[in-house]
Motif scaffolding. Sequence first.
Motif, PDB file in Angstrom:
ATOM      1  N   TRP A   1       0.835  -1.206   0.000  1.00  0.00           N
ATOM      2  CA  TRP A   1       0.000   0.000   0.000  1.00  0.00           C
ATOM      3  C   TRP A   1       0.863   1.247   0.000  1.00  0.00           C
ATOM      4  N   ASN A   2       1.958   1.210   0.752  1.00  0.00           N
ATOM      5  CA  ASN A   2       2.901   2.323   0.795  1.00  0.00           C
ATOM      6  C   ASN A   2       4.198   1.921   0.104  1.00  0.00           C
ATOM      7  N   ASP A   3       4.990   2.910  -0.252  1.00  0.00           N
ATOM      8  CA  ASP A   3       6.256   2.640  -0.914  1.00  0.00           C
ATOM      9  C   ASP A   3       7.408   2.463   0.066  1.00  0.00           C
ATOM     10  N   ASP A   4       7.116   2.553   1.359  1.00  0.00           N
ATOM     11  CA  ASP A   4       8.158   2.398   2.373  1.00  0.00           C
ATOM     12  C   ASP A   4       8.733   0.983   2.302  1.00  0.00           C
ATOM     13  N   LEU A   5      10.032   0.874   2.483  1.00  0.00           N
ATOM     14  CA  LEU A   5      10.680  -0.431   2.477  1.00  0.00           C
ATOM     15  C   LEU A   5      10.361  -1.174   3.765  1.00  0.00           C
ATOM     16  N   ALA A   6       9.913  -2.422   3.642  1.00  0.00           N
ATOM     17  CA  ALA A   6       9.591  -3.242   4.812  1.00  0.00           C
ATOM     18  C   ALA A   6      10.861  -3.852   5.392  1.00  0.00           C
ATOM     19  N   ASP A   7      10.830  -4.109   6.677  1.00  0.00           N
ATOM     20  CA  ASP A   7      11.949  -4.770   7.354  1.00  0.00           C
ATOM     21  C   ASP A   7      11.847  -6.271   7.101  1.00  0.00           C
ATOM     22  N   GLU A   8      12.643  -6.770   6.185  1.00  0.00           N
ATOM     23  CA  GLU A   8      12.553  -8.172   5.800  1.00  0.00           C
ATOM     24  C   GLU A   8      13.178  -9.119   6.818  1.00  0.00           C
ATOM     25  N   SER A   9      13.722  -8.549   7.899  1.00  0.00           N
ATOM     26  CA  SER A   9      14.262  -9.407   8.965  1.00  0.00           C
ATOM     27  C   SER A   9      13.169  -9.853   9.933  1.00  0.00           C
ATOM     28  N   ILE A  10      11.979  -9.254   9.824  1.00  0.00           N
ATOM     29  CA  ILE A  10      10.898  -9.595  10.765  1.00  0.00           C
ATOM     30  C   ILE A  10      10.332 -10.981  10.493  1.00  0.00           C
ATOM     31  N   PRO A  11       9.949 -11.329   9.252  1.00  0.00           N
ATOM     32  CA  PRO A  11       9.438 -12.678   9.002  1.00  0.00           C
ATOM     33  C   PRO A  11      10.563 -13.712   9.037  1.00  0.00           C
ATOM     34  N   ASP A  12      10.201 -14.960   9.256  1.00  0.00           N
ATOM     35  CA  ASP A  12      11.194 -16.027   9.236  1.00  0.00           C
ATOM     36  C   ASP A  12      11.624 -16.369   7.820  1.00  0.00           C
TER      37      ASP A  12
END
Length: 237
Positions: free
Chosen positions: A213-224
């Motif tokens: 929904w937003n263009d902000d980069l997600a923290d991909e370290s959160i999911p396993d």
Amino acid sequence: MMQTKGYIFDYGGTLDTGGCHWGKKIWHAYQRENVPFSWERFREAYIYAERYLGAHRVIQPEHTFRQLLQIKLRLELQFLRENGSWTTTDDLCDGICERLLRTLYDEVMTITAHSREVLTRLATEAPMVLVSNFYGNMPVVMREFGLDGLFRQIIESSVVGVRKPDPRIFQMGVEALGLNPEEVTVVGDSIEKDIIPARSVGCWTVWLKGEGWNDDLADESIPDRVITDLRELTETE
């Protein structure tokens, strides 16, 4: 990640759009129609329609996904016209709505067919539960797309009275599977609504990465684990 004994799947944005947020999917369809309003104005219309449907019992248990999508599109277009973002005739508006509906529904049919293929394979290996923020018509939608019979239980926010990101809805999913949280893998497209609350109850998490929904980069370290196609769930890491 330990051997998964059960799965919890999100629906909207996961099984029906392959990781693309529904707002962005609809916006791209509008763009193909060369509409004269901006992304910012569309965002307002999309949020209005979502909140309206959340506050009013417009969607009935017997409504199909196609009917639901048509209602959403009409609410958005009504908002855009009434707020001065778009001046057009009723006939032109109706025509665009029908083209949008046809295009989007065809895309969903294709993506859910792919999801059904993956889910059918996974169902032979472990039980699955669906956990979704939805409108009370999820069983009809499951039949519409040939997904019925694949899930041990459907846990729908409007039915159980708990919405994501409340972790309790994922706890319900774990209990429906009859497993311990650490034996369950949750698959969803939203870090905030799926991954973080599922982790908080002790589940393993897989993020289906797509257009958010937003263009902000997600923290991909959160999911396993991070995937870009559900088929990766059937492959060895």
